[in-house]
Design an enzyme around this catalytic site. Structure first.
Site, PDB file in Angstrom:
ATOM      1  N   ASP A  12       0.905  -1.148   0.000  1.00 19.47           N
ATOM      2  CA  ASP A  12       0.000   0.000   0.000  1.00 19.47           C
ATOM      3  C   ASP A  12       0.940   1.193   0.000  1.00 19.47           C
ATOM      4  O   ASP A  12       1.573   1.491   1.017  1.00 19.47           O
ATOM      5  CB  ASP A  12      -0.884  -0.001   1.258  1.00 19.47           C
ATOM      6  CG  ASP A  12      -1.905   1.121   1.197  1.00 19.47           C
ATOM      7  OD1 ASP A  12      -1.501   2.267   0.908  1.00 19.47           O
ATOM      8  OD2 ASP A  12      -3.096   0.863   1.410  1.00 19.47           O
ATOM      9  N   HIS A  13       1.079   1.836  -1.144  1.00 21.33           N
ATOM     10  CA  HIS A  13       2.185   2.798  -1.242  1.00 21.33           C
ATOM     11  C   HIS A  13       2.020   3.979  -0.294  1.00 21.33           C
ATOM     12  O   HIS A  13       2.982   4.677  -0.006  1.00 21.33           O
ATOM     13  CB  HIS A  13       2.432   3.225  -2.697  1.00 21.33           C
ATOM     14  CG  HIS A  13       1.477   4.247  -3.217  1.00 21.33           C
ATOM     15  ND1 HIS A  13       0.244   3.917  -3.693  1.00 21.33           N
ATOM     16  CD2 HIS A  13       1.575   5.596  -3.334  1.00 21.33           C
ATOM     17  CE1 HIS A  13      -0.375   5.021  -4.091  1.00 21.33           C
ATOM     18  NE2 HIS A  13       0.419   6.057  -3.883  1.00 21.33           N
ATOM     19  N   HIS A  23      -5.628   2.945   1.077  1.00 21.18           N
ATOM     20  CA  HIS A  23      -4.778   4.062   1.503  1.00 21.18           C
ATOM     21  C   HIS A  23      -5.364   4.834   2.680  1.00 21.18           C
ATOM     22  O   HIS A  23      -4.693   5.124   3.658  1.00 21.18           O
ATOM     23  CB  HIS A  23      -4.567   5.057   0.356  1.00 21.18           C
ATOM     24  CG  HIS A  23      -4.047   4.431  -0.900  1.00 21.18           C
ATOM     25  ND1 HIS A  23      -3.169   3.382  -0.898  1.00 21.18           N
ATOM     26  CD2 HIS A  23      -4.277   4.712  -2.214  1.00 21.18           C
ATOM     27  CE1 HIS A  23      -2.875   3.047  -2.153  1.00 21.18           C
ATOM     28  NE2 HIS A  23      -3.537   3.839  -2.971  1.00 21.18           N
TER      29      HIS A  23
HETATM   30  C1  BG6 Z   1      -3.463   4.752  -6.471  1.00 19.44           C
HETATM   31  C2  BG6 Z   1      -4.807   4.868  -7.098  1.00 19.44           C
HETATM   32  O1  BG6 Z   1      -3.400   3.640  -5.620  1.00 19.44           O
HETATM   33  O2  BG6 Z   1      -3.196   5.926  -5.717  1.00 19.44           O
HETATM   34  C3  BG6 Z   1      -4.889   6.095  -7.975  1.00 19.44           C
HETATM   35  O3  BG6 Z   1      -5.086   3.716  -7.862  1.00 19.44           O
HETATM   36  C4  BG6 Z   1      -4.495   7.319  -7.204  1.00 19.44           C
HETATM   37  O4  BG6 Z   1      -6.174   6.256  -8.534  1.00 19.44           O
HETATM   38  C5  BG6 Z   1      -3.175   7.108  -6.489  1.00 19.44           C
HETATM   39  O5  BG6 Z   1      -4.370   8.382  -8.134  1.00 19.44           O
HETATM   40  C6  BG6 Z   1      -2.881   8.250  -5.558  1.00 19.44           C
HETATM   41  O6  BG6 Z   1      -1.570   8.111  -5.091  1.00 19.44           O
HETATM   42  P1  BG6 Z   1      -0.710   9.403  -4.759  1.00 19.44           P
HETATM   43  O7  BG6 Z   1       0.572   8.842  -4.237  1.00 19.44           O
HETATM   44  O8  BG6 Z   1      -0.557  10.168  -6.036  1.00 19.44           O
HETATM   45  O9  BG6 Z   1      -1.498  10.157  -3.743  1.00 19.44           O
END
Ligand code: BG6
Length: 512
Positions: free
Chosen positions: A183-184, A246
């Site tokens: 989960d980045h 997230h």
């Molecule tokens: C991803 C989603 O996991 O996270 C995207 O699939 C979203 O739709 C993105 O844009 C948002 O990540 P960050 O790091 O740009 O906030």
């Protein structure tokens, strides 16, 4: 820091966009920081026809775009990147892959240590993991005696049943300790700093509970629409795409108890307890707890913006939500009665992820006068991105006669403190997470039980939408802060903070 074990990193989906845009740049940064093991190779696996050489050229283009590269260093790094053409979906498609791994394991002396990164469409997670199991590549074997780890990208399932099914499938080939669900958001520096802010400092934690906190608001807004991802997004929507993973992870970091140790087991146990305490959304009508929206056409700075239903690969009568706001409670001793609000959406005015902790008023407001004659509340604003930092909002006496009070901000910005320190530059989420996996540290990866509970929490919303076809879907013009109905959801607790790109720009928006 201990030296990492030598190993091979296999990327299924090696010719895909994520590999080029995020994974290879993250590995290159680790290479520049000399954090990769002494013997290390990357193997891209995919159906596109590349040789090792042409694959390196393909990756080099990505590096030029997404990293700051020096020709020599990037050439050195790219020498360790290899490619094998393989679909790897059927048992008879595995030999080329096995041959490549066998050769590289011997050339690089990696002793059978392998990480598999599944950066493919989710429909391939099962066949690939099954094939790894069938080829005896998922566990330590006589041919490949070392450790094996598998990283799975999101989406991890599309509802509770499919996520449970995927978990039990993976667990029939890999032990839970080998599985790293990414989960980045957990890889973001500022998300991790929530733990340090709370559990290193003694000044916040005593106030971090229902006695002092009025409510908590978490926003993840995006300025872009769905762009080229309409096909995926239309079957996902904001709830599955952002909230189930997230945003609930951020909730967990804000709400959890201090772990007894900073290790994967202890941290993930505390995250699980938060999810166990989420009040089921079935206890009240869902319509009172959530608002969903979809962007409609508009004009931003003179430029026409498409409605969501006009986007490529999106059904013209799509009911998919591109915005969702949610109110919920955590029923435990610390949080009893404190509402949590989350909202996320595409095509909002700015790209901001932040958490706003709003504290209660003092019990006896002896000094209430400010310019508007209103009493305001203290706030701690944790900026996840951009303009990463922390802001504390409190009252100050306006200099001069009388006792008038002014809201003031104390503002810490990572960029101010760590500018020009290359070793402390904020690492990308993927850099951090890849490094942790190489190191065998799963603290920032989600565990099967937590994924399951996160799905169970959002499932009643999915069920309601499926069965109640008249559940409102509010339109909002692209470039605005979502449907007005979302303001109603939060009405008793003040306005949503109109999060701006620059944290200090938004000072004037947080009056309560
Ligand atoms: C991803 C989603 O996991 O996270 C995207 O699939 C979203 O739709 C993105 O844009 C948002 O990540 P960050 O790091 O740009 O906030």
């Amino acid at each position: 820091m201990n030296a990492l074990d030598n190993h091979i990193l296999v990327i299924f989906g090696g010719s895909g966009d994520l590999t080029k845009r995020k994974l290879i740049p993250a590995l290159y940064d680790l290479f520049l920081k000399k954090l990769l093991p002494q013997h290390f190779a990357v193997v891209g696996v995919g159906r596109s026809e590349y040789s090792d050489e042409t694959y390196r050229t393909h990756l080099a283009e990505g590096l030029k775009k997404h990293s700051v590269v020096s020709e020599n260093e990037s050439a050195d790094f790219l020498q360790s990147c290899h490619y094998v053409v393989s679909a790897f979906q059927e048992e008879d498609q595995t030999q080329a892959f096995i041959d490549k791994i066998t050769k590289l394991d011997s050339d690089y002396k990696t002793e059978g240590n392998i990480i598999y990164y599944l950066s493919t469409p989710p429909s391939l997670y099962k066949p690939i993991s099954k094939n790894l199991g069938t080829c005896k590549l998922s566990r330590s074997s006589s041919e490949f005696p070392g450790w094996k780890r598998i990283i799975i990208e999101k989406p991890f399932g599309t509802d509770t049943t499919s996520a449970q099914d995927l978990n039990s499938h993976l667990q029939s080939y890999f032990e839970e300790e080998q599985i790293y669900r990414i989960d980045h958001y957990l890889g973001k520096e500022t998300a991790q700093n929530i733990l340090i802010t709370r559990f290193y400092n003694s000044i916040f934690e005593p106030l971090w509970n229902r006695n002092y906190i009025h409510h908590i608001e978490i926003t993840a807004s995006e300025q872009e629409g769905v762009g080229s991802r309409g096909g995926y997004y239309d079957s996902a929507g904001a709830l599955r795409d952002m909230v189930q993973n997230h945003m609930l992870q951020l909730v967990a970091l804000i709400a959890m108890e201090s772990p007894t140790n900073f290790n994967a087991h202890a941290i993930r146990n505390e995250i699980l307890k938060v999810f166990e305490s989420l009040r089921p959304l079935t206890m009240e009508p869902i319509e009172r707890q959530i608002v969903r929206g979809q962007y409609t056409e508009s004009t931003i700075d003179g430029e026409e913006q498409k409605a969501y239903t006009q986007e490529k690969n999106v059904a013209q009568d799509s009911k998919t939500e591109t915005f969702i706001a949610l109110k919920f409670f955590i029923d435990n001793w610390r949080w009893g009665g404190v509402p949590f609000f989350i909202r996320t959406g595409k095509h909002l005015p700015s790209r901001v992820s932040e958490i706003v902790i709003t504290f209660k008023h003092v019990p006896h407001p002896a000094f209430v006068k400010n310019a508007s004659g209103q009493q305001f509340k203290n706030q701690l604003i944790i900026r996840i991105q951009p303009d990463e930092g922390i802001q504390l909002r409190f009252g100050m006496k306006i200099p001069g006669l009388g006792f008038d009070v002014d809201p003031t901000h104390m503002n810490f910005k990572y960029a101010d403190k760590y500018a020009n320190h290359s070793e402390t530059n904020i690492p990308s989420a993927y850099e951090r997470l890849l490094f942790d996996c190489m190191n065998g540290d799963a603290s920032l990866f989600t565990r099967a039980d937590a994924v399951d509970l996160a799905w169970k929490f959002v499932q009643p919303i999915l069920d309601e939408w499926e069965h109640n076809t008249s559940f409102p879907l509010y339109g909002y013009p692209a470039g605005t802060w979502g449907p007005e109905k979302a303001d109603e959801l939060k009405k008793l607790y003040g306005k949503w903070r109109q999060a701006c790109k620059n944290s200090t720009d938004s000072q004037t928006y947080c009056e309560l």
